[in-house]
Motif scaffolding. Structure first.
Motif, PDB file in Angstrom:
ATOM      1  N   VAL A  76      66.465  45.977  96.176  1.00 28.32           N
ATOM      2  CA  VAL A  76      65.352  45.220  96.278  1.00 28.32           C
ATOM      3  C   VAL A  76      64.997  45.142  97.698  1.00 28.32           C
ATOM      4  O   VAL A  76      65.879  44.532  98.827  1.00 28.32           O
ATOM      5  CB  VAL A  76      65.528  43.692  95.740  1.00 28.32           C
ATOM      6  CG1 VAL A  76      64.110  43.063  96.159  1.00 28.32           C
ATOM      7  CG2 VAL A  76      65.665  43.693  94.281  1.00 28.32           C
ATOM      8  N   MET A  77      63.824  45.465  97.994  1.00 29.22           N
ATOM      9  CA  MET A  77      63.252  45.685  99.580  1.00 29.22           C
ATOM     10  C   MET A  77      62.231  44.652  99.767  1.00 29.22           C
ATOM     11  O   MET A  77      61.496  44.368  98.904  1.00 29.22           O
ATOM     12  CB  MET A  77      62.782  46.941  99.979  1.00 29.22           C
ATOM     13  CG  MET A  77      64.041  48.324  99.749  1.00 29.22           C
ATOM     14  SD  MET A  77      63.482  49.553 100.279  1.00 29.22           S
ATOM     15  CE  MET A  77      62.453  50.231  99.087  1.00 29.22           C
ATOM     16  N   THR A  78      62.179  44.236 101.001  1.00 26.40           N
ATOM     17  CA  THR A  78      61.086  43.283 101.116  1.00 26.40           C
ATOM     18  C   THR A  78      60.398  43.510 102.548  1.00 26.40           C
ATOM     19  O   THR A  78      61.176  43.942 103.421  1.00 26.40           O
ATOM     20  CB  THR A  78      61.491  41.836 101.374  1.00 26.40           C
ATOM     21  OG1 THR A  78      60.453  40.988 101.306  1.00 26.40           O
ATOM     22  CG2 THR A  78      62.560  41.561 101.988  1.00 26.40           C
ATOM     23  N   SER A  79      59.259  43.254 102.669  1.00 22.92           N
ATOM     24  CA  SER A  79      58.530  43.539 104.310  1.00 22.92           C
ATOM     25  C   SER A  79      57.223  42.620 104.271  1.00 22.92           C
ATOM     26  O   SER A  79      56.702  42.512 103.182  1.00 22.92           O
ATOM     27  CB  SER A  79      58.339  44.862 104.557  1.00 22.92           C
ATOM     28  OG  SER A  79      57.776  44.921 105.475  1.00 22.92           O
ATOM     29  N   ALA A  80      57.017  42.148 105.514  1.00 19.39           N
ATOM     30  CA  ALA A  80      55.615  41.615 105.360  1.00 19.39           C
ATOM     31  C   ALA A  80      54.648  42.445 106.129  1.00 19.39           C
ATOM     32  O   ALA A  80      53.449  42.302 105.933  1.00 19.39           O
ATOM     33  CB  ALA A  80      55.608  40.365 106.291  1.00 19.39           C
ATOM     34  N   VAL A  81      55.125  43.570 106.580  1.00 18.19           N
ATOM     35  CA  VAL A  81      54.270  44.425 107.185  1.00 18.19           C
ATOM     36  C   VAL A  81      54.040  45.706 106.554  1.00 18.19           C
ATOM     37  O   VAL A  81      52.870  46.236 106.331  1.00 18.19           O
ATOM     38  CB  VAL A  81      54.888  44.928 108.599  1.00 18.19           C
ATOM     39  CG1 VAL A  81      54.090  46.040 109.353  1.00 18.19           C
ATOM     40  CG2 VAL A  81      55.253  43.678 109.590  1.00 18.19           C
ATOM     41  N   VAL A  82      55.120  46.353 105.848  1.00 21.51           N
ATOM     42  CA  VAL A  82      54.867  47.537 104.896  1.00 21.51           C
ATOM     43  C   VAL A  82      54.854  47.218 103.627  1.00 21.51           C
ATOM     44  O   VAL A  82      55.159  46.102 103.094  1.00 21.51           O
ATOM     45  CB  VAL A  82      56.351  48.487 105.036  1.00 21.51           C
ATOM     46  CG1 VAL A  82      56.278  49.564 104.051  1.00 21.51           C
ATOM     47  CG2 VAL A  82      56.570  48.753 106.594  1.00 21.51           C
ATOM     48  N   GLU A  83      54.008  47.936 102.663  1.00 19.65           N
ATOM     49  CA  GLU A  83      53.683  47.685 101.458  1.00 19.65           C
ATOM     50  C   GLU A  83      54.180  49.095 100.605  1.00 19.65           C
ATOM     51  O   GLU A  83      53.679  50.091 101.103  1.00 19.65           O
ATOM     52  CB  GLU A  83      52.083  47.443 101.142  1.00 19.65           C
ATOM     53  CG  GLU A  83      51.670  47.258  99.779  1.00 19.65           C
ATOM     54  CD  GLU A  83      51.833  45.999  99.682  1.00 19.65           C
ATOM     55  OE1 GLU A  83      52.000  45.516  98.088  1.00 19.65           O
ATOM     56  OE2 GLU A  83      51.499  44.948 100.288  1.00 19.65           O
ATOM     57  N   LEU A  84      54.883  48.637  99.672  1.00 14.72           N
ATOM     58  CA  LEU A  84      55.275  49.888  98.828  1.00 14.72           C
ATOM     59  C   LEU A  84      55.051  49.867  97.403  1.00 14.72           C
ATOM     60  O   LEU A  84      54.974  48.827  96.742  1.00 14.72           O
ATOM     61  CB  LEU A  84      56.922  50.274  98.865  1.00 14.72           C
ATOM     62  CG  LEU A  84      57.570  50.414 100.431  1.00 14.72           C
ATOM     63  CD1 LEU A  84      59.154  50.201 100.275  1.00 14.72           C
ATOM     64  CD2 LEU A  84      57.120  51.630 100.915  1.00 14.72           C
ATOM     65  N   ARG A  85      54.273  50.940  96.982  1.00  8.92           N
ATOM     66  CA  ARG A  85      54.131  51.030  95.458  1.00  8.92           C
ATOM     67  C   ARG A  85      55.086  51.000  94.606  1.00  8.92           C
ATOM     68  O   ARG A  85      56.089  51.919  94.664  1.00  8.92           O
ATOM     69  CB  ARG A  85      53.047  52.083  95.305  1.00  8.92           C
ATOM     70  CG  ARG A  85      51.770  51.854  95.815  1.00  8.92           C
ATOM     71  CD  ARG A  85      50.667  52.819  95.313  1.00  8.92           C
ATOM     72  NE  ARG A  85      51.340  54.126  94.745  1.00  8.92           N
ATOM     73  CZ  ARG A  85      51.118  55.355  95.018  1.00  8.92           C
ATOM     74  NH1 ARG A  85      50.321  55.618  96.305  1.00  8.92           N
ATOM     75  NH2 ARG A  85      51.622  56.195  94.569  1.00  8.92           N
ATOM     76  N   GLN A  86      55.336  50.265  93.666  1.00  6.69           N
ATOM     77  CA  GLN A  86      56.695  50.332  92.563  1.00  6.69           C
ATOM     78  C   GLN A  86      56.750  51.629  92.211  1.00  6.69           C
ATOM     79  O   GLN A  86      57.597  52.310  91.946  1.00  6.69           O
ATOM     80  CB  GLN A  86      56.298  49.379  91.629  1.00  6.69           C
ATOM     81  CG  GLN A  86      57.397  49.114  90.771  1.00  6.69           C
ATOM     82  CD  GLN A  86      58.974  48.785  91.601  1.00  6.69           C
ATOM     83  OE1 GLN A  86      58.930  48.023  92.286  1.00  6.69           O
ATOM     84  NE2 GLN A  86      59.815  49.537  91.052  1.00  6.69           N
ATOM     85  N   SER A  87      55.710  52.271  91.823  1.00  2.00           N
ATOM     86  CA  SER A  87      55.610  53.529  91.110  1.00  2.00           C
ATOM     87  C   SER A  87      56.255  54.662  91.969  1.00  2.00           C
ATOM     88  O   SER A  87      56.696  55.711  91.529  1.00  2.00           O
ATOM     89  CB  SER A  87      54.267  54.088  90.650  1.00  2.00           C
ATOM     90  OG  SER A  87      53.312  54.192  92.025  1.00  2.00           O
TER      91      SER A  87
END
Length: 96
Positions: free
Chosen positions: A59-70
């Motif tokens: 599980v990754m988290t960030s307030a800056v980067v946005e990753l698509r689950q797909s």
């Protein structure tokens, strides 16, 4: 997280996390920030974990980067900061 029934091992960096994973074989999930100190960031850590321990959940988290689950491997999830603790716990339980 221990209150939710999880045993937690803290790592100070991505390099430290890799050392812990090599030494401990009872870890089922890695929760990492994408931006962290050390020679390897959270994305690099996730790539290494997926390559070396393909059954391990990430599980990754960030307030800056946005990753698509797909775009993520099957046992990998992304939580956008700020997240609610309940959402993190639900995600962990889903993967475990």
């Amino acid at each position: 997280m221990t209150a939710a029934g999880f045993n937690v091992t803290d790592a100070s960096s991505g390099d430290d996390a890799l050392r812990i994973l090599q030494a401990q074989h009872d870890i089922g999930l890695v929760f990492t920030s994408i931006n962290m100190t050390g020679n390897i960031d959270g994305v690099g850590l996730a790539v290494r974990i997926h390559r070396d321990w393909p059954t391990l959940a990430i599980v990754m988290t960030s307030a800056v980067v946005e990753l698509r689950q797909s775009s993520l491997p099957q046992r990998c999830r992304f939580l956008k900061k700020p997240y609610r603790l309940e959402d993190a716990i639900r995600c962990f339980r889903l993967l475990l």
